[in-house]
Design a protein around this motif. Structure first.
Motif, PDB file in Angstrom:
ATOM      1  N   ASN A  22       0.828  -1.206   0.000  1.00 46.47           N
ATOM      2  CA  ASN A  22       0.000   0.000   0.000  1.00 46.47           C
ATOM      3  C   ASN A  22       0.864   1.259   0.000  1.00 46.47           C
ATOM      4  O   ASN A  22       0.564   2.240  -0.678  1.00 46.47           O
ATOM      5  CB  ASN A  22      -0.923   0.010   1.215  1.00 46.47           C
TER       6      ASN A  22
ATOM      7  N   SER B 254     -10.061   3.764   4.716  1.00 48.18           N
ATOM      8  CA  SER B 254     -10.702   2.470   4.961  1.00 48.18           C
ATOM      9  C   SER B 254      -9.815   1.292   4.569  1.00 48.18           C
ATOM     10  O   SER B 254     -10.021   0.169   5.046  1.00 48.18           O
ATOM     11  CB  SER B 254     -12.025   2.398   4.197  1.00 48.18           C
ATOM     12  N   SER B 255      -8.830   1.539   3.681  1.00 51.43           N
ATOM     13  CA  SER B 255      -7.954   0.453   3.240  1.00 51.43           C
ATOM     14  C   SER B 255      -6.476   0.724   3.497  1.00 51.43           C
ATOM     15  O   SER B 255      -5.638  -0.138   3.244  1.00 51.43           O
ATOM     16  CB  SER B 255      -8.159   0.199   1.746  1.00 51.43           C
ATOM     17  N   VAL B 256      -6.149   1.918   3.979  1.00 54.60           N
ATOM     18  CA  VAL B 256      -4.745   2.282   4.228  1.00 54.60           C
ATOM     19  C   VAL B 256      -4.628   2.901   5.607  1.00 54.60           C
ATOM     20  O   VAL B 256      -5.489   3.691   6.018  1.00 54.60           O
ATOM     21  CB  VAL B 256      -4.248   3.302   3.155  1.00 54.60           C
ATOM     22  N   LYS B 257      -3.579   2.551   6.311  1.00 53.56           N
ATOM     23  CA  LYS B 257      -3.343   3.142   7.623  1.00 53.56           C
ATOM     24  C   LYS B 257      -2.952   4.615   7.467  1.00 53.56           C
ATOM     25  O   LYS B 257      -2.248   4.984   6.511  1.00 53.56           O
ATOM     26  CB  LYS B 257      -2.238   2.388   8.350  1.00 53.56           C
TER      27      LYS B 257
END
Length: 432
Positions: free
Chosen positions: A3, A219-222
């Protein structure tokens, strides 16, 4: 990590494909050269005007000493009274009127000379007039005391010091100025890079936050990965731009040295090596001084301190971008960010140039918030390797701490909307 790579790639491509980035990468060197040329040209035009000065010499001793030149035209009004001379100067719109009264001795004349002018006088012209009068009065004093003027003039010595190092290599008298120019330019450009690319990171965060895109990304990456991705992606774009500028600058430098026939090897004092023209020799010595600078260390240090300073300040910019909703709201947090950069510039120009190895210069080249600028200004003057190493280690330690701190703020602030945060609230976010 995948990511993070994607975010870095996305930010890098977004910056590099930007039309402004492409244009400014190749246009900026030309703009700098153009600005320098324009300033030099304007200075030449400004000095081309003839400064008209009328003078009233009541002593009758100075009128032969005021000789016209390319910049100054003298008009003798000694046959007029002072009041009539003033009226004539005003009507004819001369630049000034010099009045030399007739006194009983040279000392009183020196104290009584007046220059009438409506606007601020040209400093160089005023200095020339003072020099003419001072030389004449000095000569009169010598005559009054019975001194032999020819003996005095023949005894005057003209000193032209040639500078060499202990191995016999010549250097120019401009060596100190060259180091100052290179160091100052490196520090100033670094400050501009940090501000420009730091603002890019902040604007990117604010834009994604205001468009609510950030909610999907988070929502998908810190948050920490997103912040680091923006910082690294933008930094790689900056490095690419810097490399292109180094290549263009190096090409330009070698082209200039070729045009002036300068050899980058040190000019020896051997009699067999001669230069036909003094001006060409000065140019050659200046170019040799440039090549004798630690250019490799300066360029590599610029890259290291650019990355270090950029990571340090970009983390702060990213945290500010996450904490606010618009660029207008970010202004209240800008002063603490800009202040250390400005302090580094002022310390560099007023302390490093005066004494590059002094206490103030050394201390500020170690403080992480100012070291990227101040140390770059010191390097052309010669800095021990261990000082550079300590400065870099302190900078790296500070980067780790600031990124951790900014990550805490970023994680909370990135999803905060509709409220202007205060320093007190931001301090609370750090504790979460």
């Amino acid at each position: 990590m995948s990511n993070l790579r994607l975010i870095i790639k996305r930010e890098f491509i977004a910056r590099v494909r930007n039309r402004t980035f492409i244009v400014m990468t190749f246009l900026s060197p030309l703009i700098v050269i153009g600005m320098v040329s324009l300033i030099a040209w304007l200075a030449t035009i400004n000095s081309e005007g003839v400064y008209k000065v009328a003078f009233v010499d009541e002593t009758g001793a100075f009128y032969k000493d005021f000789v016209n030149s390319e910049t100054t035209y003298y008009i003798n009004y000694s046959d007029l009274s002072l009041d009539k001379a003033k009226d004539s100067v005003i009507i004819k719109e001369f630049n000034g009127l010099l009045y030399i009264p007739n006194k009983k001795n040279n000392s009183e004349i020196a104290k009584s000379v007046q220059f009438y002018v409506d606007e601020s006088p040209n400093i160089s012209i005023l200095n020339d007039i003072e020099k003419i009068i001072a030389n004449k009065l000095t000569t009169n004093n010598f005559k009054e005391k019975g001194l032999d003027l020819n003996a005095i003039r023949s005894s005057e010595a003209l000193v032209n010091i040639e500078i060499e190092n202990f191995s016999g290599e010549k250097t120019s008298k401009m060596s100190g100025y060259i180091k100052m120019i290179f160091g100052g330019a490196a520090g100033y450009f670094l400050m501009m890079f940090i501000i420009i690319y730091g603002n890019m990171v902040m604007r990117s965060v604010i834009e994604e936050k205001s468009n609510r895109i950030i909610e999907i990304i988070i929502s998908s990456v810190k948050p920490m990965q997103l912040m680091l991705g923006k910082i690294f992606g933008t930094s790689f774009a900056g490095i690419l731009q810097f490399i292109i500028w180094v290549i263009l600058g190096g090409t330009l430098l070698f082209t200039i040295s070729f045009i002036f026939g300068a050899d980058p090897q040190p000019l020896s004092i051997e009699p067999s090596i001669t230069v036909q023209d003094d001006y060409q020799q000065d140019i050659q010595l200046i170019i040799q001084d440039i090549f004798k600078l630690p250019l490799g260390i300066l360029l590599s240090s610029f890259l290291v301190y650019f990355l270090g300073g950029y990571f340090l300040y970009s983390a702060i910019y990213a945290a500010i971008g996450a904490a606010v909703d618009s660029e207008t709201d970010s202004q209240q947090f800008m002063l603490p960010v800009i202040l250390p950069l400005m302090l580094g510039i002022y310390v560099g120009f007023f302390s490093v140039i005066e004494n590059p190895h002094g206490t103030i210069s050394t201390v500020f080249s170690m403080i992480p918030l100012t070291s990227p600028i101040v140390m770059l200004m010191r390097i052309p003057f010669g800095v021990p390797w261990w000082e550079i190493l300590i400065s870099i280690l302190l900078l790296i330690g500070s980067i780790i701490f600031i990124i951790w701190l900014a990550g805490k703020i970023y994680k909370v602030g990135i999803l905060m909307y509709g409220k202007k945060p205060t320093y007190k609230e931001i301090f609370k976010w750090i504790k979460y």
